[in-house]
Design an enzyme around this catalytic site. Structure first.
Site, PDB file in Angstrom:
ATOM      1  N   LYS A 177       0.827  -1.209   0.000  1.00 25.72           N
ATOM      2  CA  LYS A 177       0.000   0.000   0.000  1.00 25.72           C
ATOM      3  C   LYS A 177       0.863   1.261   0.000  1.00 25.72           C
ATOM      4  O   LYS A 177       1.972   1.262   0.517  1.00 25.72           O
ATOM      5  CB  LYS A 177      -0.893   0.043   1.247  1.00 25.72           C
ATOM      6  CG  LYS A 177      -1.917  -1.076   1.319  1.00 25.72           C
ATOM      7  CD  LYS A 177      -2.792  -0.895   2.549  1.00 25.72           C
ATOM      8  CE  LYS A 177      -3.907  -1.934   2.598  1.00 25.72           C
ATOM      9  NZ  LYS A 177      -4.786  -1.708   3.764  1.00 25.72           N
ATOM     10  N   GLY A 184      -8.403   3.134  -2.939  1.00 25.29           N
ATOM     11  CA  GLY A 184      -7.995   1.902  -3.618  1.00 25.29           C
ATOM     12  C   GLY A 184      -6.832   2.093  -4.588  1.00 25.29           C
ATOM     13  O   GLY A 184      -6.354   1.138  -5.188  1.00 25.29           O
ATOM     14  N   GLU A 219       1.123  -4.839   4.547  1.00 30.62           N
ATOM     15  CA  GLU A 219       0.262  -5.460   5.560  1.00 30.62           C
ATOM     16  C   GLU A 219      -0.048  -6.879   5.114  1.00 30.62           C
ATOM     17  O   GLU A 219      -0.081  -7.162   3.907  1.00 30.62           O
ATOM     18  CB  GLU A 219      -1.086  -4.722   5.659  1.00 30.62           C
ATOM     19  CG  GLU A 219      -1.039  -3.426   6.401  1.00 30.62           C
ATOM     20  CD  GLU A 219      -2.385  -2.694   6.415  1.00 30.62           C
ATOM     21  OE1 GLU A 219      -2.483  -1.695   7.107  1.00 30.62           O
ATOM     22  OE2 GLU A 219      -3.319  -3.130   5.711  1.00 30.62           O
ATOM     23  N   LYS A 220      -0.310  -7.751   6.055  1.00 29.84           N
ATOM     24  CA  LYS A 220      -0.750  -9.085   5.699  1.00 29.84           C
ATOM     25  C   LYS A 220      -2.119  -8.958   5.023  1.00 29.84           C
ATOM     26  O   LYS A 220      -2.972  -8.198   5.469  1.00 29.84           O
ATOM     27  CB  LYS A 220      -0.874  -9.943   6.964  1.00 29.84           C
ATOM     28  CG  LYS A 220      -1.218 -11.377   6.655  1.00 29.84           C
ATOM     29  CD  LYS A 220      -0.830 -12.316   7.781  1.00 29.84           C
ATOM     30  CE  LYS A 220      -1.137 -13.750   7.414  1.00 29.84           C
ATOM     31  NZ  LYS A 220      -0.391 -14.202   6.212  1.00 29.84           N
ATOM     32  N   HIS A 227     -15.006  -5.856   5.553  1.00 28.50           N
ATOM     33  CA  HIS A 227     -14.585  -4.479   5.763  1.00 28.50           C
ATOM     34  C   HIS A 227     -15.712  -3.806   6.554  1.00 28.50           C
ATOM     35  O   HIS A 227     -16.785  -3.558   6.019  1.00 28.50           O
ATOM     36  CB  HIS A 227     -14.381  -3.828   4.396  1.00 28.50           C
ATOM     37  CG  HIS A 227     -13.948  -2.420   4.467  1.00 28.50           C
ATOM     38  ND1 HIS A 227     -12.837  -1.940   3.843  1.00 28.50           N
ATOM     39  CD2 HIS A 227     -14.472  -1.377   5.118  1.00 28.50           C
ATOM     40  CE1 HIS A 227     -12.699  -0.658   4.096  1.00 28.50           C
ATOM     41  NE2 HIS A 227     -13.686  -0.297   4.872  1.00 28.50           N
ATOM     42  N   GLU A 294     -11.925   2.507   9.918  1.00 26.58           N
ATOM     43  CA  GLU A 294     -12.140   1.314   9.101  1.00 26.58           C
ATOM     44  C   GLU A 294     -11.349   0.137   9.672  1.00 26.58           C
ATOM     45  O   GLU A 294     -10.162   0.277   9.978  1.00 26.58           O
ATOM     46  CB  GLU A 294     -11.694   1.564   7.657  1.00 26.58           C
ATOM     47  CG  GLU A 294     -12.466   2.672   6.980  1.00 26.58           C
ATOM     48  CD  GLU A 294     -12.219   2.744   5.471  1.00 26.58           C
ATOM     49  OE1 GLU A 294     -13.044   3.357   4.790  1.00 26.58           O
ATOM     50  OE2 GLU A 294     -11.212   2.188   4.981  1.00 26.58           O
ATOM     51  N   ASN A 309     -10.764   7.691   8.173  1.00 23.75           N
ATOM     52  CA  ASN A 309     -11.165   8.718   7.212  1.00 23.75           C
ATOM     53  C   ASN A 309     -11.631   9.936   7.984  1.00 23.75           C
ATOM     54  O   ASN A 309     -12.597   9.858   8.743  1.00 23.75           O
ATOM     55  CB  ASN A 309     -12.274   8.200   6.297  1.00 23.75           C
ATOM     56  CG  ASN A 309     -11.810   7.014   5.481  1.00 23.75           C
ATOM     57  OD1 ASN A 309     -12.471   5.991   5.437  1.00 23.75           O
ATOM     58  ND2 ASN A 309     -10.650   7.123   4.859  1.00 23.75           N
ATOM     59  N   ARG A 311     -13.332  12.656   7.555  1.00 25.24           N
ATOM     60  CA  ARG A 311     -14.335  13.442   6.815  1.00 25.24           C
ATOM     61  C   ARG A 311     -15.667  12.716   6.880  1.00 25.24           C
ATOM     62  O   ARG A 311     -15.756  11.631   7.435  1.00 25.24           O
ATOM     63  CB  ARG A 311     -13.912  13.548   5.350  1.00 25.24           C
ATOM     64  CG  ARG A 311     -13.668  12.158   4.786  1.00 25.24           C
ATOM     65  CD  ARG A 311     -13.512  12.119   3.297  1.00 25.24           C
ATOM     66  NE  ARG A 311     -12.859  10.907   2.860  1.00 25.24           N
ATOM     67  CZ  ARG A 311     -13.424   9.714   2.705  1.00 25.24           C
ATOM     68  NH1 ARG A 311     -14.701   9.553   2.979  1.00 25.24           N
ATOM     69  NH2 ARG A 311     -12.733   8.674   2.308  1.00 25.24           N
TER      70      ARG A 311
END
Lengths: 467, 70
Positions: A177, A184, A219-220, A227, A294, A309, A311
């Protein structure tokens, strides 16, 4: 049309509000500009909207007190242009800016500029936005707060060789990431060393181009995960509450398609643990205004922090219907210096709600489908809320994201929501562009979705079955 | 003469071939961006590039010719 949300909100009278904010500039477009306008209007706040050349015919432009042309269609020349947005706010005499989501909503530099000009930013402070926008620092902060994070690299990964060493120690598959990433983009699943080496260079370049930073972390990968996110809210007096969860596991290309609450998967015990962790996380960073934590939840209901996030989320209406609250109103009140309107024990949570993101795209390949909305009709139904950015006759241009509307369906339980959504989509006619309505219809009729027994892989699996 | 057209409206992010290049069917020749998504453009048949009609940053409509091949 009857509306659960706005009926519940009649409780809130105008004169109970702090009175600093009288005119708000909405630094966004489409459905979210429209959504924020509705609350401002109800609260007696004047509004200023901005629009690019591509959006001049969209419905939101004519609904505000004032509208200001902001620039050429590409976002960098209009909605992302700090100076143009700030000038529009100053010229119109606005005293606050609501950023919506996307664009400048999580741009700490912009928030500083807003405040330097004596305007109020309707959102958290710049410091918190910067901290959570750096995904590596956010992971470290959450770890320090005692919130579980996905096993992975402690900090940024310098190069592909280091990435391979770390990946080998946590075990494949891994997610590579971008530290500054989002939506995404700059994110890739790698199932072996060869893929990781290949992905490293290309993702780094993409992250640099999109976010201005090439910092990567690992990350794993939790393949059969859900999610699930928790809505939280804080005020400037140190109060923090949560507004329960949204399950956002139906995704394509790591972007959400359907969100629902309550999650059909979570046990009460895990729900309680997750909401407590989210509040703890928000308290640790002294969070103000609306935020979302999240998590990824594995098959054994172990949950791990993914990101925060800072916002209003696209899917906030799901929470509005579950709680009967107007989240935009809360944002404005908190930004105006008021305390949160309710304490945790006064926040109720009823029935079931589901949001469907209507995308202008091919329902099989997910490729974009810009074009004219020559037909856009549906039958209004009780318990179906439509937040839309376009009307029949408008064109969906290729400059912005493909979401043209959100359909939020609420009822007393999940089975009834599914039944109602299915009936609603049968009345929905869109011509001129392709949309993902056929995908919704397939899902609403599939056993996996009906049973609520699905993970973030549901659309990938559907695709494999089709091909 | 063969040509490669845009399958949808968008912006040209990059052009990966130049005049005189030999391309094979399936080779990626350009990258478009539409609705915040990157769309690779591939050659559908073998050929030699005789003209590149677009530059990086150009806005293109559906059906516009991107590349001409012999």
């Amino acid at each position: 049309m009857p509306n659960i949300l706005y009926d519940a909100l009649k409780l809130n009278k105008k004169d109970e509000r702090g009175d600093t904010l009288k005119k708000v500039l909405i630094a966004n477009r489409g459905e979210i500009a429209d959504r924020i306008l509705r609350t401002c209007e109800r609260l007696g706040i004047q509004t200023v909207v901005i629009y690019s050349e591509a959006d001049k015919d969209l419905p939101y432009v004519n609904k505000a007190t004032e509208s200001v042309y902001i620039g050429a269609p590409p976002a960098q020349k209009s909605y992302m242009n700090h100076e143009a947005v700030l000038k529009a706010a100053k010229d119109a005499g606005a005293d606050a800016i609501h950023p919506g989501y996307g664009f400048l909503s999580e741009n700490a530099g912009f928030v500083n500029e807003v405040e330097n000009r004596g305007l109020t930013f309707i959102g958290p402070d710049a410091k918190t936005i910067a901290l959570m926008g750096d995904k590596v620092k956010a992971r470290q902060t959450m770890s320090a707060a005692g919130v579980p994070v996905v096993p992975g690299s402690d900090g940024a990964v310098k190069n592909a060789d280091d990435a391979c060493v770390i990946a080998a120690s946590i075990g494949y598959p891994v997610m590579l990431k971008a530290s500054a990433g989002g939506g995404g983009i700059g994110m890739q699943r790698c199932s072996n060393e060869q893929q990781l080496v290949k992905a490293f260079a290309s993702n780094q370049a993409r992250a640099k181009a999109y976010f201005g930073s090439s910092e990567m972390f690992i990350e794993k990968a939790i393949d059969n995960g859900r999610h699930i996110e928790i809505q939280i809210f804080g005020d400037s007096k140190g109060n923090i509450v949560h507004l329960f969860e949204r399950d956002c596991s139906v995704q394509r290309r790591n972007q959400k398609v359907i969100e629902e609450s309550p999650s059909p998967f979570l046990s009460d015990k895990t729900r309680k643990a997750m909401t407590e962790a989210a509040v703890k996380a928000a308290e640790y960073v002294n969070y103000k205004n609306a935020g979302t934590i999240e998590f990824i939840v594995d098959e054994n209901e172990q949950f791990y922090f993914l990101e925060m996030n800072t916002r209003l989320q696209v899917e906030h209406p799901v929470t509005e219907h579950q709680t009967g609250l107007d989240l935009v109103e809360w944002q404005i009140r908190v930004a105006d210096g008021e305390a949160l309107p309710l304490s945790q024990s006064d926040i109720n949570y009823n029935g079931h709600s589901m949001e469907f993101r209507l995308y202008a795209e091919d329902p099989e390949t997910y490729l974009p489908s810009p074009g004219p909305l020559s037909t856009f009709t549906y039958r209004e139904m009780e318990g179906v809320r439509i937040d839309k950015g376009y009307s029949e006759g408008n064109s969906v241009t290729p400059f912005y994201d493909p979401m043209i509307a959100k359909i939020i369906v609420s009822d007393s339980n999940r089975a009834r929501v599914i039944e109602k959504a299915d009936a609603f989509f049968n009345t929905f006619k869109v011509e001129g562009i392709k949309t993902n309505i056929p995908l919704f219809q397939r899902l609403l009729e599939s056993g996996e979705f009906k049973d609520g027994n699905y993970t973030t892989q549901i659309l990938n699996k559907k695709k494999e079955r089709l091909s | 003469m063969k040509q490669i057209d845009a399958a949808m409206a968008g912006t040209v992010l990059s052009v990966l071939v130049k005049k005189g290049d030999e391309v094979k069917a399936g080779d990626q020749v350009a990258m478009l961006e539409s609705m915040k998504m990157e769309i690779p453009v591939e050659a559908v048949e073998d050929g030699v590039v005789s003209d590149v009609k677009v530059d990086m940053g150009d806005f293109i409509n559906e059906g516009d010719t991107l590349i001409v091949m012999d």
